[in-house]
Design a protein around this motif. Structure first.
Motif, short mmCIF file in Angstrom:
data_model
loop_
_atom_site.label_atom_id
_atom_site.label_comp_id
_atom_site.label_asym_id
_atom_site.label_seq_id
_atom_site.Cartn_x
_atom_site.Cartn_y
_atom_site.Cartn_z
N LEU A 197 -53.86 30.02 -64.27
CA LEU A 197 -53.41 31.62 -64.55
C LEU A 197 -54.41 32.42 -65.41
O LEU A 197 -54.89 33.40 -65.24
CB LEU A 197 -51.99 31.75 -64.53
CG LEU A 197 -51.05 31.14 -63.55
CD1 LEU A 197 -49.55 31.39 -64.09
CD2 LEU A 197 -51.27 32.02 -62.33
N GLN A 200 -57.88 32.70 -64.47
CA GLN A 200 -58.72 33.88 -63.77
C GLN A 200 -58.90 35.22 -64.43
O GLN A 200 -59.58 35.90 -63.74
CB GLN A 200 -57.66 34.13 -62.55
CG GLN A 200 -56.84 32.82 -62.05
CD GLN A 200 -58.06 32.23 -61.16
OE1 GLN A 200 -58.58 32.86 -60.56
NE2 GLN A 200 -58.36 30.77 -61.60
N ASN A 230 -46.20 37.61 -61.62
CA ASN A 230 -46.77 36.66 -60.57
C ASN A 230 -47.89 36.95 -59.82
O ASN A 230 -47.79 38.31 -58.89
CB ASN A 230 -45.81 36.25 -59.46
CG ASN A 230 -46.29 35.05 -58.45
OD1 ASN A 230 -47.53 34.63 -58.51
ND2 ASN A 230 -45.50 34.68 -57.41
N THR A 231 -49.00 36.72 -60.28
CA THR A 231 -50.52 37.63 -59.97
C THR A 231 -50.82 36.84 -58.46
O THR A 231 -51.84 36.99 -58.10
CB THR A 231 -51.56 37.47 -60.79
OG1 THR A 231 -51.76 36.14 -61.29
CG2 THR A 231 -50.98 38.35 -62.03
N GLU A 232 -50.19 35.56 -58.20
CA GLU A 232 -50.49 34.99 -56.95
C GLU A 232 -49.89 35.33 -55.71
O GLU A 232 -49.06 36.39 -55.64
CB GLU A 232 -50.76 33.55 -57.15
CG GLU A 232 -51.14 33.05 -58.22
CD GLU A 232 -52.67 32.97 -58.28
OE1 GLU A 232 -53.39 32.51 -57.60
OE2 GLU A 232 -53.29 33.76 -59.26
N LYS A 233 -50.58 34.90 -54.47
CA LYS A 233 -49.80 35.17 -53.16
C LYS A 233 -48.83 34.23 -52.76
O LYS A 233 -48.38 34.35 -51.74
CB LYS A 233 -50.98 35.35 -52.41
CG LYS A 233 -52.23 36.30 -52.54
CD LYS A 233 -53.13 36.39 -51.61
CE LYS A 233 -54.21 37.52 -51.86
NZ LYS A 233 -55.45 37.55 -50.61
N GLN A 236 -43.69 31.62 -57.46
CA GLN A 236 -43.74 30.61 -58.58
C GLN A 236 -42.49 29.94 -59.35
O GLN A 236 -41.34 30.95 -58.90
CB GLN A 236 -44.48 31.48 -59.74
CG GLN A 236 -46.04 31.72 -59.37
CD GLN A 236 -46.44 32.46 -60.64
OE1 GLN A 236 -45.97 33.37 -61.38
NE2 GLN A 236 -48.05 32.36 -60.69
N PRO A 290 -44.41 36.62 -54.89
CA PRO A 290 -45.72 37.19 -55.11
C PRO A 290 -45.83 38.72 -55.51
O PRO A 290 -45.05 39.47 -55.21
CB PRO A 290 -46.43 36.98 -53.84
CG PRO A 290 -45.78 35.81 -53.00
CD PRO A 290 -44.34 35.98 -53.51
N ASP A 321 -52.54 28.04 -55.50
CA ASP A 321 -53.51 28.86 -55.60
C ASP A 321 -53.89 29.41 -54.17
O ASP A 321 -53.17 28.89 -53.20
CB ASP A 321 -54.53 28.30 -56.35
CG ASP A 321 -55.07 27.21 -55.49
OD1 ASP A 321 -54.89 26.93 -54.33
OD2 ASP A 321 -55.97 26.19 -56.33
N ALA A 322 -54.81 30.16 -54.13
CA ALA A 322 -55.46 30.79 -52.87
C ALA A 322 -55.69 29.59 -51.65
O ALA A 322 -55.46 29.89 -50.45
CB ALA A 322 -56.44 31.65 -53.10
#
Length: 349
Positions: A197, A200, A230-233, A236, A290, A321-322
């Motif tokens: 995290l 990035q 949560n900066t992800e898609k 978490q 997300p 991750d992506a």
């Protein structure tokens, strides 16, 4: 980080001072080299020729230079690279040589005993006796750049040793530079963290997905408001647990548990000594969708003998991750400054 930068500046300033100090004791570097010793074409001529080069590789002008040839009573300059030299008996005289300057002379020397590695001319000036060399290629270089390079290398090496010693390990040196603002807040990546995290983020990033708001005290507990984004898609999983417990406690607790006569009173005394909470093995968990931001409250019991180092927790963030790969980031938080400790707490360093 700023402490390290300050030390770096001080170190470089000391280096410059040392160079100035050394330059006050300017090392004289007057050299003479002999090349191409050749017999005369006419056999009846009692003598030979040689190329003689005089160097001034010091930082001061050399005046009244003399090159003296042994075992002869006569020498003569046949050619020279620049004016300012003369000959008399077995000596060549040069008026002066500026710093870094050299002069080459083709010289006829009377006698059959020729110059060699073991029989070289003498060189001196008004202030110093120089050194003789067989061949220009063997003449020592100027000591100025050598001294500067050596002192700079020593300073850089010392600085690197200091940074590693100050930071604790090479990986922490990297973290202190790459994630400066994150560490400034009190966070440190654990040795088993993927650091996905935070990696990035730009090196100049000020806002990270995890931060801690002002601590406060309520009902005998210290509250750590942890803001997590949560900066992800993908979702978490968050898990937070106690971290600031002395290693000595675990060692002594293990020894105590192996003694059959050990009782609750001894265990309680050990916990008081090391300021260990009653529920130190428990953890706080949360789920984040997300792009969701959530404040998770982690609490720590106020215990006797509480120290600043005990105000610490470990946060583990798991997700995908992506590309669908699993990551597990683990960060340790320690209160970065005594100013961040609630005033009603009696905390010792």
């Amino acid at each position: 980080m700023f402490d390290i930068a300050l030390k770096a500046i001080v170190t470089l300033m000391i280096t410059l001072f040392i160079n100035k100090f050394l330059s006050a004791f300017r090392v004289r570097q007057l050299y003479v080299a002999v090349d191409e010793v050749l017999d005369c074409h006419e056999k009846t001529v009692n003598g030979y020729t040689a190329i003689v080069t005089v160097f001034n590789r010091g930082k001061d002008k050399e005046k009244g230079i003399e090159v003296i040839f042994p075992e002869t009573t006569h020498c003569q300059i046949l050619a020279q690279s620049q004016p300012g030299s003369s000959h008399t008996e077995n000596t060549i005289k040069i008026d002066r040589l500026a710093p870094g300057e050299s002069i080459s002379l083709s010289v006829f020397i009377s006698g059959r005993t020729k110059l060699s590695k073991n029989k070289l001319p003498l060189v001196k000036s008004e202030d110093v006796t120089g050194r003789s060399f067989w061949g220009k290629a063997n003449v020592w270089p100027s000591l100025g750049p050598v001294v500067v390079t050596a002192s700079l290398a020593l300073s850089i090496t010392s600085l690197l040793f200091f940074i590693v010693w100050k930071a604790g390990s090479p990986d922490k040196v990297y973290y202190s530079v790459r994630y400066h603002k994150f560490l400034e807040q009190g966070f440190t990546p654990s040795f088993d963290s993927d650091n996905y995290l935070i990696s990035q983020k730009s090196i100049f990033e000020k806002k990270y997905p995890v931060s801690v708001d002002s601590l406060y005290v309520k009902k005998g507990y210290i509250h750590f408001p942890i803001q997590i984004t949560n900066t992800e898609k993908s979702p978490q999983r968050i898990e937070i647990r106690e971290n600031g417990i002395d290693r000595d406690y675990y060692e002594r607790a293990n020894k105590l548990s192996s003694v059959s006569t050990a009782g609750d009173a001894e265990e309680r005394s050990l916990r008081v000594k090391y300021s260990v909470p009653d529920n130190f093995w428990k953890s706080t968990s949360a789920e984040l969708n997300p792009q969701e931001t959530k404040t998770v409250i982690f609490t720590r019991q106020i215990t006797p003998n509480l120290k600043k180092q005990h105000l610490s927790f470990e946060i583990k963030i798991k997700g995908k991750d992506a590309s669908g790969e699993l990551y597990s980031d683990v960060y340790t938080y320690n209160v970065s400054s005594s100013k961040n400790i609630p005033s009603e707490l009696d905390i010792s360093e």
